[in-house]
Design a protein around this motif. Sequence first.
Motif, PDB file in Angstrom:
ATOM      1  N   ARG A 183       0.819  -1.211   0.000  1.00 18.44           N
ATOM      2  CA  ARG A 183       0.000   0.000   0.000  1.00 18.44           C
ATOM      3  C   ARG A 183       0.854   1.262   0.000  1.00 18.44           C
ATOM      4  N   ARG A 184       2.031   1.180  -0.597  1.00 22.34           N
ATOM      5  CA  ARG A 184       2.861   2.376  -0.758  1.00 22.34           C
ATOM      6  C   ARG A 184       3.164   2.645  -2.238  1.00 22.34           C
ATOM      7  N   GLY A 185       2.448   1.969  -3.118  1.00 18.83           N
ATOM      8  CA  GLY A 185       2.636   2.238  -4.542  1.00 18.83           C
ATOM      9  C   GLY A 185       3.728   1.414  -5.209  1.00 18.83           C
ATOM     10  N   LEU A 186       4.252   0.406  -4.500  1.00 15.05           N
ATOM     11  CA  LEU A 186       5.371  -0.350  -5.094  1.00 15.05           C
ATOM     12  C   LEU A 186       4.911  -1.240  -6.255  1.00 15.05           C
ATOM     13  N   ALA A 187       3.786  -1.928  -6.110  1.00 15.17           N
ATOM     14  CA  ALA A 187       3.294  -2.761  -7.216  1.00 15.17           C
ATOM     15  C   ALA A 187       2.941  -1.875  -8.413  1.00 15.17           C
ATOM     16  N   ARG A 188       2.354  -0.738  -8.148  1.00 12.29           N
ATOM     17  CA  ARG A 188       2.031   0.191  -9.239  1.00 12.29           C
ATOM     18  C   ARG A 188       3.312   0.610  -9.967  1.00 12.29           C
ATOM     19  N   HIS A 189       4.350   0.865  -9.192  1.00 10.76           N
ATOM     20  CA  HIS A 189       5.637   1.261  -9.768  1.00 10.76           C
ATOM     21  C   HIS A 189       6.223   0.127 -10.619  1.00 10.76           C
ATOM     22  N   LEU A 190       6.237  -1.077 -10.073  1.00  9.94           N
ATOM     23  CA  LEU A 190       6.805  -2.226 -10.802  1.00  9.94           C
ATOM     24  C   LEU A 190       6.019  -2.521 -12.078  1.00  9.94           C
ATOM     25  N   LEU A 191       4.697  -2.490 -11.967  1.00 12.47           N
ATOM     26  CA  LEU A 191       3.875  -2.819 -13.134  1.00 12.47           C
ATOM     27  C   LEU A 191       3.990  -1.721 -14.203  1.00 12.47           C
ATOM     28  N   GLY A 192       4.043  -0.481 -13.755  1.00 11.42           N
ATOM     29  CA  GLY A 192       4.179   0.632 -14.709  1.00 11.42           C
ATOM     30  C   GLY A 192       5.472   0.540 -15.502  1.00 11.42           C
ATOM     31  N   ILE A 193       6.572   0.279 -14.813  1.00  7.61           N
ATOM     32  CA  ILE A 193       7.862   0.140 -15.503  1.00  7.61           C
ATOM     33  C   ILE A 193       7.818  -1.041 -16.469  1.00  7.61           C
ATOM     34  N   THR A 194       7.252  -2.147 -16.008  1.00  6.89           N
ATOM     35  CA  THR A 194       7.225  -3.370 -16.827  1.00  6.89           C
ATOM     36  C   THR A 194       6.394  -3.174 -18.089  1.00  6.89           C
ATOM     37  N   LEU A 195       5.207  -2.590 -17.959  1.00  7.20           N
ATOM     38  CA  LEU A 195       4.347  -2.401 -19.130  1.00  7.20           C
ATOM     39  C   LEU A 195       4.986  -1.419 -20.114  1.00  7.20           C
ATOM     40  N   ALA A 196       5.604  -0.375 -19.611  1.00 10.62           N
ATOM     41  CA  ALA A 196       6.270   0.590 -20.500  1.00 10.62           C
ATOM     42  C   ALA A 196       7.415  -0.079 -21.244  1.00 10.62           C
ATOM     43  N   ASN A 197       8.166  -0.888 -20.522  1.00  9.37           N
ATOM     44  CA  ASN A 197       9.295  -1.589 -21.146  1.00  9.37           C
ATOM     45  C   ASN A 197       8.815  -2.579 -22.206  1.00  9.37           C
ATOM     46  N   LEU A 198       7.750  -3.296 -21.883  1.00 14.15           N
ATOM     47  CA  LEU A 198       7.216  -4.278 -22.841  1.00 14.15           C
ATOM     48  C   LEU A 198       6.703  -3.574 -24.097  1.00 14.15           C
ATOM     49  N   ALA A 199       6.058  -2.427 -23.928  1.00 16.33           N
ATOM     50  CA  ALA A 199       5.587  -1.661 -25.089  1.00 16.33           C
ATOM     51  C   ALA A 199       6.778  -1.204 -25.934  1.00 16.33           C
ATOM     52  N   ASN A 200       7.831  -0.763 -25.279  1.00 18.80           N
ATOM     53  CA  ASN A 200       9.037  -0.336 -26.012  1.00 18.80           C
ATOM     54  C   ASN A 200       9.670  -1.476 -26.780  1.00 18.80           C
ATOM     55  N   ARG A 201       9.486  -2.689 -26.263  1.00 23.72           N
ATOM     56  CA  ARG A 201      10.067  -3.866 -26.935  1.00 23.72           C
ATOM     57  C   ARG A 201       9.126  -4.461 -27.981  1.00 23.72           C
ATOM     58  N   GLY A 202       8.002  -3.809 -28.237  1.00 24.81           N
ATOM     59  CA  GLY A 202       7.127  -4.236 -29.334  1.00 24.81           C
ATOM     60  C   GLY A 202       5.864  -4.948 -28.918  1.00 24.81           C
ATOM     61  N   ALA A 203       5.609  -5.033 -27.618  1.00 27.14           N
ATOM     62  CA  ALA A 203       4.359  -5.689 -27.195  1.00 27.14           C
ATOM     63  C   ALA A 203       3.163  -4.813 -27.574  1.00 27.14           C
ATOM     64  N   ILE A 204       2.133  -5.451 -28.075  1.00 29.12           N
ATOM     65  CA  ILE A 204       0.911  -4.732 -28.462  1.00 29.12           C
ATOM     66  C   ILE A 204      -0.185  -4.954 -27.425  1.00 29.12           C
ATOM     67  N   ARG A 205      -0.131  -6.120 -26.773  1.00 29.37           N
ATOM     68  CA  ARG A 205      -1.203  -6.478 -25.844  1.00 29.37           C
ATOM     69  C   ARG A 205      -0.585  -7.147 -24.628  1.00 29.37           C
ATOM     70  N   ALA A 206      -1.163  -6.927 -23.463  1.00 29.42           N
ATOM     71  CA  ALA A 206      -0.725  -7.614 -22.241  1.00 29.42           C
ATOM     72  C   ALA A 206      -1.895  -8.409 -21.682  1.00 29.42           C
ATOM     73  N   LEU A 207      -1.603  -9.637 -21.273  1.00 29.28           N
ATOM     74  CA  LEU A 207      -2.621 -10.554 -20.738  1.00 29.28           C
ATOM     75  C   LEU A 207      -2.270 -10.930 -19.316  1.00 29.28           C
ATOM     76  N   LEU A 208      -3.269 -11.277 -18.551  1.00 27.15           N
ATOM     77  CA  LEU A 208      -3.006 -11.816 -17.222  1.00 27.15           C
ATOM     78  C   LEU A 208      -4.210 -12.606 -16.741  1.00 27.15           C
ATOM     79  N   GLU A 209      -3.984 -13.294 -15.650  1.00 30.13           N
ATOM     80  CA  GLU A 209      -5.024 -14.139 -15.053  1.00 30.13           C
ATOM     81  C   GLU A 209      -4.940 -13.944 -13.545  1.00 30.13           C
ATOM     82  N   VAL A 210      -6.074 -13.817 -12.885  1.00 27.02           N
ATOM     83  CA  VAL A 210      -6.055 -13.551 -11.443  1.00 27.02           C
ATOM     84  C   VAL A 210      -7.224 -14.274 -10.786  1.00 27.02           C
ATOM     85  N   ARG A 211      -6.994 -14.698  -9.538  1.00 28.72           N
ATOM     86  CA  ARG A 211      -8.084 -15.331  -8.791  1.00 28.72           C
ATOM     87  C   ARG A 211      -9.215 -14.326  -8.577  1.00 28.72           C
ATOM     88  N   ALA A 212     -10.445 -14.802  -8.717  1.00 26.54           N
ATOM     89  CA  ALA A 212     -11.601 -13.912  -8.566  1.00 26.54           C
ATOM     90  C   ALA A 212     -11.622 -13.232  -7.200  1.00 26.54           C
TER      91      ALA A 212
END
Length: 162
Positions: A93-122
């Motif tokens: 609850r200090r924004g660390l997951a938001r930080h990690l996910l933001g960096i990761t998605l930006a990096n993946l987009a820079n590397r040519g990713a068009i879509r991101a998928l995931l699966e999570v428990r309901a």
Amino acid sequence: MARFTAIRTAGVNWSTRPARPTDAEDLAFIDAAASENPWSRRQFVSACTGPGAQHESALVAEEETTLCGFVVYSLVLDEASIYNIAVLPHYQRRGLARHLLGITLANLANRGAIRALLEVRASNVAARNLYASFQFQLDSVRENYYPASQGREDAVLMSRLL
Ligand SMILES: CC(C)(COP(=O)(O)OP(=O)(O)OC[C@H]1O[C@@H](n2cnc3c(N)ncnc32)[C@H](O)[C@@H]1OP(=O)(O)O)[C@@H](O)C(=O)NCCC(=O)NCCS
């Protein structure tokens, strides 16, 4: 992937870097501390093999020498997958997951990713809120997909364009 990123938020000073082979144990420790359904150490080994690998990769966050969070992802052609993300309870609850996910998605987009998928428990409200805040949309539900403490529970499949 940027080799080193540092931010300061609410008195916390994190840096992020790609996982190293020696991190697998620490990632398993974080997951065991944070998650009700943690991965085994073995599941983290390939993610920690190193950047550039054709399979899973991981980005870790550390405060000084303490690993406090990670995200495991892959990129195959133009499709990215987020497999796991966890933060040590003391750092949540200090924004660390938001930080990690933001960096990761930006990096993946820079590397040519068009879509991101995931699966999570309901039942995983924290993760579902996190993903919704990144505009992941519900694609479908796999009923009774995961074993749960009482029977089974649904898997929620989400995606977003990058
Ligand atoms: C999900 C998890 C990674 C979030 O980590 P975190 O660093 O605490 O998350 P952040 O502080 O970046 O929060 C980002 C957003 O996620 C949501 N969120 C995070 N924790 C939440 C909680 N306990 N309850 C409800 N929403 C939550 C909120 O929308 C939050 O935004 P806000 O703080 O502005 O309300 C963490 O709870 C965790 O490690 N859970 C166990 C592992 C897990 O289930 N991973 C998901 C696998 S699919």
